[in-house]
Design a protein around this motif. Structure first.
Motif, PDB file in Angstrom:
ATOM      1  N   GLY A  37       0.431  -1.272  -0.054  1.00  0.00           N
ATOM      2  CA  GLY A  37       0.048  -0.228  -0.080  1.00  0.00           C
ATOM      3  C   GLY A  37       1.071   1.433   0.239  1.00  0.00           C
ATOM      4  N   PRO A  38       0.013   2.506  -0.197  1.00  0.00           N
ATOM      5  CA  PRO A  38       0.895   3.663  -0.102  1.00  0.00           C
ATOM      6  C   PRO A  38       1.747   4.051   1.106  1.00  0.00           C
ATOM      7  N   GLU A  39       2.828   4.111   1.017  1.00  0.00           N
ATOM      8  CA  GLU A  39       3.852   5.444   1.918  1.00  0.00           C
ATOM      9  C   GLU A  39       2.607   5.513   3.139  1.00  0.00           C
ATOM     10  N   TYR A  47      -1.350  19.144  -4.966  1.00  0.00           N
ATOM     11  CA  TYR A  47       0.298  20.351  -4.680  1.00  0.00           C
ATOM     12  C   TYR A  47       0.594  18.807  -2.883  1.00  0.00           C
ATOM     13  N   GLN A  48       0.929  18.639  -3.389  1.00  0.00           N
ATOM     14  CA  GLN A  48       2.168  17.802  -2.385  1.00  0.00           C
ATOM     15  C   GLN A  48       3.743  18.500  -1.521  1.00  0.00           C
ATOM     16  N   GLY A  49       4.073  20.018  -2.379  1.00  0.00           N
ATOM     17  CA  GLY A  49       5.375  21.098  -2.556  1.00  0.00           C
ATOM     18  C   GLY A  49       6.508  20.233  -2.357  1.00  0.00           C
ATOM     19  N   GLY A  50       6.617  19.214  -3.107  1.00  0.00           N
ATOM     20  CA  GLY A  50       7.931  18.521  -3.432  1.00  0.00           C
ATOM     21  C   GLY A  50       8.160  17.653  -2.975  1.00  0.00           C
ATOM     22  N   LYS A  51       6.936  17.007  -1.935  1.00  0.00           N
ATOM     23  CA  LYS A  51       7.881  15.821  -1.707  1.00  0.00           C
ATOM     24  C   LYS A  51       7.477  14.469  -1.073  1.00  0.00           C
ATOM     25  N   ARG A  52       7.225  13.606  -0.527  1.00  0.00           N
ATOM     26  CA  ARG A  52       6.171  12.510  -0.647  1.00  0.00           C
ATOM     27  C   ARG A  52       6.390  11.257  -1.738  1.00  0.00           C
ATOM     28  N   ASN A  53       4.696  11.654  -2.018  1.00  0.00           N
ATOM     29  CA  ASN A  53       4.380  10.293  -3.058  1.00  0.00           C
ATOM     30  C   ASN A  53       5.211  10.825  -4.717  1.00  0.00           C
ATOM     31  N   PRO A  54       5.701   9.800  -5.261  1.00  0.00           N
ATOM     32  CA  PRO A  54       6.476  10.474  -6.359  1.00  0.00           C
ATOM     33  C   PRO A  54       5.808   9.973  -6.752  1.00  0.00           C
ATOM     34  N   ALA A  55       4.341  10.365  -7.451  1.00  0.00           N
ATOM     35  CA  ALA A  55       3.222  10.510  -8.282  1.00  0.00           C
ATOM     36  C   ALA A  55       2.794  11.878  -8.161  1.00  0.00           C
TER      37      ALA A  55
END
Length: 144
Positions: A8-10, A19-27
């Motif tokens: 599952g997802p991290e 928007y993810q702020g340039g971190k976390r989910n790679p997709a």
């Protein structure tokens, strides 16, 4: 063949379409409309609702999203001119945006083709222009 188990997802990953702020989910997921919109440009607005315009041409609408929220869009072709009609949900302006392909050089010709197919006149046009030259609001007077 053994079944491959996908984890599952991290736990710290955010949803892919936000928007993810340039971190976390790679997709980072974008809607089909976000990808396609780059090949179109806004040239006008129309006062009738998107539902009525789509019904006139028997178009199917698709729901996508963009930075400002959900958007309903109908993409189609008339006389080899690519068009899109869109309406941003929750927009303070009720206008339906008229988009034409960036490959279409003559925006006036394209708008005339569309208005003719819709069976409406220029009185339905609420604004004209584009992002490069600016937009002119036509609701408070005749078109120049």
């Amino acid at each position: 063949m053994a079944e491959i188990e996908v984890p599952g997802p991290e736990p710290d990953w955010e949803r892919a379409p936000q928007y993810q702020g340039g971190k976390r989910n790679p997709a980072f997921q974008a809607s089909m409309w976000e990808y396609e919109a780059g090949s179109f440009r806004v040239v006008a607005g129309l006062s009738p609702s998107l539902d009525v315009l789509a019904a006139r041409l028997r178009l199917d609408m698709e729901r996508g999203w963009e930075d400002l929220g959900c958007v309903d869009v109908a993409m189609f072709r008339i006389q080899k001119i690519d068009f899109a009609l869109s309406r941003l949900e929750g927009s303070p302006r009720p206008d339906v945006s008229v988009w034409i392909s960036r490959a279409q050089a003559d925006a006036d010709e394209a708008l005339d083709v569309l208005l003719d197919a819709l069976g409406i006149g220029r009185e339905a046009v609420t604004f004209r222009g584009d992002a490069e030259t600016g937009f002119v609001d036509l609701r408070n007077g005749p078109e120049a």
